[in-house]
Design a protein around this motif. Structure first.
Motif: not given
Length: 352
Positions: A3-10, A21-34
């Motif tokens: 993934s372009f941006l990977s948030i792991q257990h933040l 509290d333990d946030i994990s999320l993957n965001i791909e190249q070119g995505e618009f995320i809210c």
């Protein structure tokens, strides 16, 4: 595929308050995320951790395959636009946009060419010599956007950039931002508490509550298949009705069996959710008596607020009636009618 941006257990706390509290999320190249949620849910804290404006207590952030968790903001590849514009009041529009370019040591000619391009892109070609105080709020936010994008960052961060603007300007600017983001293909994360904004702009919405992620999905997925009562209530309007699951695993509403899938993991009370546009007045397989209390004209539809007669709901039942159907229904405040429940539109949640 990475993934372009990977948030792991933040995780992040401020004293006794847990913001994330333990946030994990993957965001791909070119995505618009809210990031969508109420005040205090952790969405802005998460954005600030991605930008390096706050440090996490635990977890990692990876961008383009690089662990940037400990990087200071100036070492990260992003541009950011704030709610308050944050333009330099003593600099012209031209110099505001060119500020970062000049700090990078670009030649005067290159700066002029780049700034002129961005002034044209945001529709302010004739405003280069003006100061921020001479511009409207919407124009200032466009300048802030151009300043953030002039450095060609890999990631664009938007911290409630439209909330200080009036409704009409807000709609116009969100169209501008989305169009520009698509054209540039830049990965974008926007923080907002406005569900309409998120639904209109995002490829995917991250619904947050009390430092947790409640659901991640496309606007359609979030609206049509909410994962929890919180999501159902926060995104769009939702009616909640109390029902019971009997020993035969049938869901009973007002002593009427509903054609729903068996609920083997739930016994006793459950909460049924159905959106106002999925309720109708008239005759059907499942009918429930109501009394119409108020009717609010909303342009293309009228929202009728109804009180259940002989059955239980957590609050008044809202029904959205298209204007062209009103003439055939003879509805008015104080009248009694019957609601038709269509099971395919019902969502089942645990009772509180």
């Amino acid at each position: 595929m990475q993934s372009f941006l990977s948030i792991q257990h933040l995780s992040k706390s401020f004293g006794a308050f847990t913001a994330l509290d333990d946030i994990s999320l993957n965001i791909e190249q070119g995505e618009f995320i809210c990031f969508l949620g109420p005040s205090g849910c952790g969405k802005t804290t998460l954005l600030r951790l991605i930008a390096g404006l706050e440090s996490s207590d635990q977890g990692e952030i990876w961008q383009s395959g690089v662990n940037c968790t400990k990087f200071p903001p100036e070492k990260r590849d992003f541009g950011i636009v704030f709610q308050t514009y944050a333009l330099f009041p003593n600099l012209t529009v031209f110099d505001n946009i060119g500020f970062g370019l000049q700090n990078q040591g670009l030649s005067r000619e290159k700066v002029q060419t780049t700034v002129a391009k961005w002034l044209e892109t945001i529709g302010l070609s004739d405003a280069g010599d003006k100061f921020p105080c001479q511009l409207s709020g919407g124009q200032q936010q466009r300048v802030a956007l151009a300043r953030a994008l002039a450095l060609s960052p890999g990631l664009l961060l938007l911290d409630e950039p439209l909330s200080a603007l009036d409704a009409r300007v807000r709609v116009k600017l969100r169209e501008t931002i989305r169009s520009l983001q698509k054209r540039l293909g830049i990965t974008t994360i926007m923080v907002t508490h406005d569900q309409e904004e998120a639904m209109a702009m995002a490829d995917r919405i991250v619904v947050m509550n009390h430092g947790h992620i409640e659901q991640v999905g496309t606007p359609r997925e979030i609206y049509q298949n909410p994962a929890s009562r919180f999501v159902a209530e926060f995104v769009g309007a939702m009616n909640f009705m109390e029902a019971e699951v009997n020993p035969q695993n049938q869901t009973m509403l007002a002593n009427q069996p509903l054609a729903l899938a068996p609920q083997p993991s739930r016994s006793g009370k459950v909460l049924l959710g159905i959106r106002p546009e999925n309720l109708t007045f008239g005759e059907g397989i499942t009918e429930l008596p109501v009394q119409v209390e108020t009717m609010e004209f909303q342009g293309t539809f009228v929202r009728a607020s109804c009180n259940p007669l002989g059955w239980t709901s957590t609050s008044a039942i809202k029904v959205d009636v298209p204007v062209h159907q009103l003439a055939n229904l003879s509805l008015h405040p104080g009248c009694e009618s019957r609601l038709v429940i269509q099971e395919q539109h019902i969502h089942v949640f645990p009772a509180e």
